[in-house]
Design an enzyme around this catalytic site. Sequence first.
Site: not given
Lengths: 203, 203, 203, 203
Positions: B78, B141, B165
Amino acid sequence: MNLLITGFEPFGGEKINPSQEVIENLPEHWKGLCLHTKLLPVVYDRAENVLFSYLDHLAPQAVLCLGVAAGRASLTLERIAVNIDDADLPDNEGALRQGSLIDRNGPAAYFSTLPLERIRKRLQDHALPSSFSLSAGGFLCNHVFYCLMKRAAENASFLPAGFIHLPALPAQAVFKPDLPSLPLSLQIEGVLCAAEVIGESLL
Amino acid sequence: MNLLITGFEPFGGEKINPSQEVIENLPEHWKGLCLHTKLLPVVYDRAENVLFSYLDHLAPQAVLCLGVAAGRASLTLERIAVNIDDADLPDNEGALRQGSLIDRNGPAAYFSTLPLERIRKRLQDHALPSSFSLSAGGFLCNHVFYCLMKRAAENASFLPAGFIHLPALPAQAVFKPDLPSLPLSLQIEGVLCAAEVIGESLL
Amino acid sequence: MNLLITGFEPFGGEKINPSQEVIENLPEHWKGLCLHTKLLPVVYDRAENVLFSYLDHLAPQAVLCLGVAAGRASLTLERIAVNIDDADLPDNEGALRQGSLIDRNGPAAYFSTLPLERIRKRLQDHALPSSFSLSAGGFLCNHVFYCLMKRAAENASFLPAGFIHLPALPAQAVFKPDLPSLPLSLQIEGVLCAAEVIGESLL
Amino acid sequence: MNLLITGFEPFGGEKINPSQEVIENLPEHWKGLCLHTKLLPVVYDRAENVLFSYLDHLAPQAVLCLGVAAGRASLTLERIAVNIDDADLPDNEGALRQGSLIDRNGPAAYFSTLPLERIRKRLQDHALPSSFSLSAGGFLCNHVFYCLMKRAAENASFLPAGFIHLPALPAQAVFKPDLPSLPLSLQIEGVLCAAEVIGESLL
């Protein structure tokens, strides 16, 4: 009241771009708004300047940028523009940018300043498929969106501005049967819904 | 050198969460790093405090948060945490948040401060499927990722911190045959790749 | 008891084919069965003859053909082979077939004669992702499957025969992060589950 | 010349079925054809009899059955009906069938006898997204399609008959933004293209 609505030229081997088709088929006036439509190049180095020249020239009360997100099935209301160019596809002049900042001194992201919840509600009232999106990608759409929001943030007064991604058109899916599409008439109806809500928010 | 690695408890009706399985099966030491693993609740109201208590207690030199993104087929690195809670699913205590800011006074987003390009290269060297991601979603998240990066930004010295992730595990796909999965051994290998690169960046 | 298990060579620009990797890594004996593994060409004009020469030579008690279905996330047990070649991709010798019958005088389809329900149950017991499929596509996999079942139907005695599609391998997804994959060890475990159940059905 | 066109009632919790909307909005006459439209129940035990009563009553020169395939983005021309009921969803009277033959004495499959290539060409000429499909699924659509083709095969003279799957309608995607859709007007245009080509083939 002037609303600037931009679209993009085609890219990535496609002959048409739904956002161009939409802006070329919008009315000039809608619910008391003047709709000023302009086309942007799919070129990192020029898109910002072209956008800014329109903003300087028109001094619109609100700005709605449009682009295509092939593969998405609905009109997607982008919540946030991020300070990064990051795409697998080169732009229309061959520039490939992967992981580079748009503005070295700018913040990581800007939120859209359009009334997205009310736009979504209006689209639902018109039975049009829509959704919120937390990523406008890393190509020209997000690039222009970020530049737009930077400019809006620097504006003396509040400037409603933001980005909506459009699905492909059925004609683009004729030889790509897995590609979701939405016909031009519904895409235009959706953009006019958004324009209407933006216009109401300016009153 | 202490690296804090967090995972999440299961949510959304699932009995397991790959990020929990991963942290419970990591070695305590890896290439000169002490790996401190902790579990976070899938609860908006408590996740931040639990994370911060670990940060206060351990004062790690770097932080890697893990979560599951069911439906994704690869380890996704991410790039950016955004200041918004926006999910269709309620958290494990029933709280549903759609379109609300995480921090009323915080910036729209923070970039990950992990060496993502080098991590991706290492994952490719190990023949592990991976990709960069421009959106960690709008659920716990991203929430924890944003809180983590806010804390990292306030830190006196630079704190490498970020989020990866994980895909589902094959066991979760037994009755969901369209769900992409990656087995635990490869997920652990991938997280150790990331830990290794983070460790090298601290030298 | 002899079980013939076939795989395919790579095609479509890929350097590996999971079905080839699987057959090259199977044991020679498994639960009382002799596993005879053979590779088939991805060529419409030759695949049938190559398959039939193996059948003539080995006279196996059962046949399991394997192929890859890139994009699928689980082991898929094909229920039915259809009498049609119909694919967008040319075979490895450049032959493109779209909508042509495999056997001008053959029936529209044959059902698999493998104990698919029991195989699926065994795969679930091993926590392996699997599903039934009603279409093996229109390329070489279905082609070989149809030829196999035609031959089985002409056989004097009942011949358990059928086709299982395998997902991509993680190594194929390194630069295609959206491609679901399953590692070789689990693919082999799945094929051995199938072999085991086929063996039991022969007793 | 009489063309029977059938659609299905809604199922699976949906309030509408595009195939019902289409048949209720077709003209009675089109290019020299009489279009007779009928609705079928989503019930394994009754659908065949209802279809056969229409066939007996109307003695049409051709038959086109329509159904919805939610998730598909284009009009899909089904090539083959298979002799199996195999679905995760129960029918509208609660019957769940998984892996059972439709006709114990029937062949494994029948091919459509519609001029599918010419229909596809016509759809492309109209810029409508379409594709061939090798599986009509294992639910009522395939069930009715198989029963239809069995009846056509038993017919004294050649009976052009087949099945086209329709995508969802935009109204069904309002709260399912990932669901591809095609508006009713284009679905009707596509069905009329098919009717037209079927009519030409009867001359």
